[in-house]
Design a protein around this motif. Structure first.
Motif, PDB file in Angstrom:
ATOM      1  N   TYR A 721       0.824  -1.207   0.000  1.00  0.00           N
ATOM      2  CA  TYR A 721       0.000   0.000   0.000  1.00  0.00           C
ATOM      3  C   TYR A 721       0.855   1.253   0.000  1.00  0.00           C
ATOM      4  N   SER A 722       0.244   2.372  -0.326  1.00  0.00           N
ATOM      5  CA  SER A 722       0.934   3.662  -0.293  1.00  0.00           C
ATOM      6  C   SER A 722       1.286   4.020   1.143  1.00  0.00           C
ATOM      7  N   GLU A 723       2.131   5.042   1.286  1.00  0.00           N
ATOM      8  CA  GLU A 723       2.585   5.438   2.617  1.00  0.00           C
ATOM      9  C   GLU A 723       1.419   5.853   3.508  1.00  0.00           C
ATOM     10  N   THR A 724       0.492   6.644   2.948  1.00  0.00           N
ATOM     11  CA  THR A 724      -0.670   7.088   3.737  1.00  0.00           C
ATOM     12  C   THR A 724      -1.561   5.908   4.106  1.00  0.00           C
ATOM     13  N   ALA A 725      -1.777   5.010   3.141  1.00  0.00           N
ATOM     14  CA  ALA A 725      -2.615   3.839   3.411  1.00  0.00           C
ATOM     15  C   ALA A 725      -1.992   2.971   4.500  1.00  0.00           C
ATOM     16  N   GLN A 726      -0.643   2.863   4.483  1.00  0.00           N
ATOM     17  CA  GLN A 726       0.026   2.077   5.516  1.00  0.00           C
ATOM     18  C   GLN A 726      -0.187   2.694   6.909  1.00  0.00           C
ATOM     19  N   LYS A 727      -0.139   4.031   6.973  1.00  0.00           N
ATOM     20  CA  LYS A 727      -0.371   4.709   8.251  1.00  0.00           C
ATOM     21  C   LYS A 727      -1.785   4.420   8.760  1.00  0.00           C
ATOM     22  N   VAL A 728      -2.735   4.430   7.833  1.00  0.00           N
ATOM     23  CA  VAL A 728      -4.126   4.157   8.211  1.00  0.00           C
ATOM     24  C   VAL A 728      -4.253   2.750   8.763  1.00  0.00           C
ATOM     25  N   LEU A 729      -3.692   1.775   8.048  1.00  0.00           N
ATOM     26  CA  LEU A 729      -3.817   0.382   8.476  1.00  0.00           C
ATOM     27  C   LEU A 729      -3.085   0.134   9.789  1.00  0.00           C
TER      28      LEU A 729
END
Length: 789
Positions: A721-729
């Protein structure tokens, strides 16, 4: 167009709706879609609550407003045409609907309960759906309503309420069954409806329809309390208008009205010449409705029975929450079998009545206490030498220390929860109610110093207390908070905000017990009243185990001597039952009983003190779904219930994986007697619901949420996933570790910290692509957490 690709909603709009409209059904006035007919049972976990699933029918068809006649269960075209029949039949039994249909858009399967020749089900084409008149004629024939006069009665409209208020399904059932019984000439009718389910509103709708047809022109409504008469006349019955309604007072009779309200005591007397009802001719009334007919009218010698016998040409309808059946008293013998019954258990299951939890407290003297030889009581009387127990306390022997301990435990509970929670303490007699009031005042001296009426005695002999009754029952009034009583609040008084019921009286009768419990069963969700607590000091809740009791599962908490009176937050406190008004009163040891309801023989009472009284150590007990005491361990009981729902571990994992919202599955388990919060406490491990079930029912190794979260982190599957998506997860995984799976399934999760600090909800979803991509990512996260391939 391929039907297989259409949703269930598309099947309804494109095929089912046109079919029923073509058959002559008015889609605006006769057809309701997606009808939720229950509110969903309240499930209490500690101090939090949620509602279970409500029951919802895809279609209910009405011959006339509030007269349901058919139900349709719709399915998408991937399923067989009769796929939903079993669910539809279940709903039809609850709603008392005779005609049941299912459809997948190809045709209808028609289940006709009025057929007695064996052909119960048949398949109908979309063009052959029956018309309203066809079904109505079949129904009238089936119910033996075969004259024009009877047909006119059952077809009479309900009162059209401008506010939009309509009867609940069980009120419709009660009204329709009663009106049908009258139409067929039945002259004695009884309705059994739990306290708090709107018996008076139901009575109004019955009377309105019968009065509007002209078949019942002069009507008498009998009750046993003045407050009920005024409340009824100015409340539910107000649509009749004051010009035709009259409350009979002071035995003064005016024959110019059509609808009369009276106390049975106000119509009768021990002196024949003062029997006011005899000023009416015997055929004056066409209809008599008796509220709370489990009381006086259930006895052959009662004043109500006297009135009913005199007006024997009138149709007589009894309303009760607790019908009496003993060797001496029977209202079934008089009225016959109920035309409709709506129980406390059903009311709680449906979410219309409040569930309750039970705190049972036993003292060291409850099983027996014997005075020392020659012991004198406080007033110098020698105490009779014998063994005294719960049956004697406060009737023939009062122990000051026991009274003080009860008051202390009540206060302890209120201090830990809500000191302004309306509370009723049911005592043995007026003397006991007075001593209990004094003990409670001493325990709550800080609040009594600010509010003299924080705790009051409300009994038949106390004018000040009776004056405070209106304030106690008023939803808006904060004071009084605690009412001590004996009988006066048992029935007939609407106590909507009562949150605590204390049993300090020896209750033997299921009828009386249900009446008392009924004081707390009203729900006031907007004001935060969704359940109530019973504090039992007399083992009265053993009545739960009697076959006549129709209550729901309940947790019973029995604290030890050094333990808090508050049940652990982790326990599940689910228990529905009947709703009834409260009655306060009793008798004193030094004067004759002058309470409103009951007269008891004055007995000699000893008053002792300086007796060591303490709480004894007891264990936590539970009641199961069937209302029976669970004698096995909670773990074994839960394992059995889980295995009934899921035949194997694979079946459970499949259901868990397929559930869009795990919270819904957890709710469903609670409704089937799997109390996860209580079980978690019992096991002593802070496990996720998934692991708790796998561990208890299927003997799987138990992993904590932290262990599961760390396993996901080690697999490092986020890198795609993208960096932002990784932060969300990662944030969602942290949230799961702290709060559990339900917390990350909530739609608002992206709007709270720490996710709200990463970006707006829209921005966070876009980090995954489209909304469906975000949903898929959450699903993958859940699968990783539970290691589901």
């Amino acid at each position: 167009m391929n039907k297989k690709d259409l949703s269930e909603r598309d099947i309804c709009s494109k095929f089912i709706n046109p079919a029923i409209q073509k058959a002559g059904w008015n889609m605006r006035t006769q057809v309701r879609e997606e009808v939720s007919f229950t509110d969903g049972r309240i499930i209490v976990q500690g101090n939090l609550y949620t509602r279970g699933k409500n029951k919802r029918a895809d279609y209910i068809l009405y011959y006339k407003s509030n007269i349901p006649i058919a139900i349709i269960e719709a399915k998408d075209n991937k399923k067989a045409v009769g796929h939903g029949m079993q669910q539809a039949l279940e709903y039809s039994e609850i709603l008392q609907i005779p005609f049941v249909f299912t459809s997948n858009g190809d045709s209808f399967v028609f289940h006709d309960k009025t057929n007695t020749d064996g052909s119960l089900e048949q398949e109908l084409s979309l063009d052959n759906f029956p018309s309203p008149e066809t079904l109505w004629k079949k129904y009238l024939k089936h119910t033996n309503i075969d004259t024009p006069e009877a047909k006119e009665i059952v077809e009479k409209d309900y009162y059209a309420d401008d506010s939009g208020m309509t009867p609940r399904y069980y009120q419709q059932n009660a009204v329709n069954r009663t009106v049908e019984a009258v139409a067929k000439g039945q002259d004695k009718i009884i309705l059994v409806m739990a306290t708090g389910t709107g018996k008076t509103y139901t009575a109004f709708n019955i009377i309105w329809r019968l009065w509007k047809t002209g078949v019942k022109k002069r009507i008498l409504f009998l009750a046993d309390r003045n407050a009920l008469l005024t409340q009824t006349k100015n409340g539910d019955f107000s649509p009749f208008g004051n010009d035709i309604m009259h409350i009979i007072k002071n035995r003064k009779i005016d024959k110019s009205y059509q609808i009369y309200f009276a106390l049975y005591q106000g119509l009768t007397s021990n002196e024949e010449e003062k029997n006011a009802y005899k000023e009416f001719s015997q055929d004056f009334f066409d209809l008599i409705v008796i509220d709370e007919c489990h009381r006086g009218s259930a006895s052959e010698a009662s004043a109500w029975r006297e009135v009913l016998t005199y007006f024997n040409t009138a149709t007589q309808i009894g309303l009760t929450a607790t019908p009496k059946e003993t060797k001496d008293v029977s209202n079934m013998e008089y009225f016959g079998e109920p035309v409709y019954t709506y129980s406390l258990k059903q009311g709680i299951d449906d979410g219309f009545l409040a569930p309750y939890k039970v705190v049972r407290i036993t003292t060291n003297v409850d099983e027996g206490w014997r005075p020392t030889a020659g012991l004198l009581d406080k007033y110098g009387n020698e105490v009779e030498d014998r063994i005294y127990n719960l049956k004697d306390y406060d009737k023939t022997l009062a122990i000051d220390e026991r009274t003080a301990l009860v008051a202390k435990k009540i206060t302890e509970y209120l201090k830990a929860t809500d000191r302004f929670a309306k509370t009723i303490v049911f005592c043995v007699d007026i003397d006991h109610a007075n001593r209990m009031r004094q003990a409670l005042i001493n325990e709550n001296a800080d609040l009594v110093a600010q509010h003299w009426n924080y705790c009051v005695k409300i009994t038949g002999d106390d004018e000040v207390g009776k004056q405070e009754l209106d304030n106690f029952t008023d939803v808006e009034e904060r004071l009084p908070v605690i009412a001590t009583t004996s009988k006066m609040l048992t029935t007939g008084i609407d106590t909507k905000m009562v949150k605590v019921i204390v049993l300090e009286s020896n209750i033997q009768s299921v009828t009386e017990f249900k009446q008392i419990i009924g004081r707390g069963t009203r729900i006031r969700e907007a004001e935060g009243k969704v359940y109530f607590t019973i504090m039992d000091f007399r083992k009265a809740t053993n009545i739960f185990a009697r076959p006549e009791f129709d209550g729901d599962p309940v947790q019973i908490y029995e604290p030890g001597p050094e333990e808090t009176v508050i049940p652990p937050d982790e326990d599940s406190d689910i228990m529905p039952d009947d709703n009834q008004p409260i009655s306060l009163g009793g008798f004193s040891s030094t004067q004759p009983n002058i309470d409103i309801d009951d007269e008891e023989e004055v007995v000699r009472k000893f008053y002792v003190n300086q007796i060591p009284v303490s709480v004894v150590n007891e264990r936590v007990q539970y009641y199961g779904k069937d209302g029976k005491l669970i004698t096995e361990s909670l773990k074994d009981y839960s394992k059995k219930n889980i295995e009934k729902e899921f035949a194997s571990l694979d079946v459970f994992i499949q259901r868990w994986n397929e559930s869009e919202k795990k919270e819904e599955l957890i709710k469903e388990l609670a409704e089937h007697g799997v109390l996860l919060e209580a079980l978690r406490e019992d096991v002593g491990l802070d496990l996720d619901a998934f692991d708790l079930i796998c561990h208890i029912a299927f003997d799987q190794p138990a992993l904590t949420r932290q262990e599961r979260a760390n396993n996901v982190r080690k697999r490092n599957y986020f890198t795609k996933y993208s960096e932002t998506a990784q932060k969300v997860l990662n944030s969602l995984l942290d949230k799961y570790e702290k709060e559990g799976i339900v917390s990350i399934e909530q739609g608002s999760v992206l709007k709270v910290q720490p996710l709200s600090q990463i970006g707006s909800a829209v921005e966070l979803v876009r980090a995954f692509g489209k909304k469906k991509d975000f949903d898929q990512a959450i699903k993958e996260l859940e699968n990783e957490i539970y290691n589901i391939a």
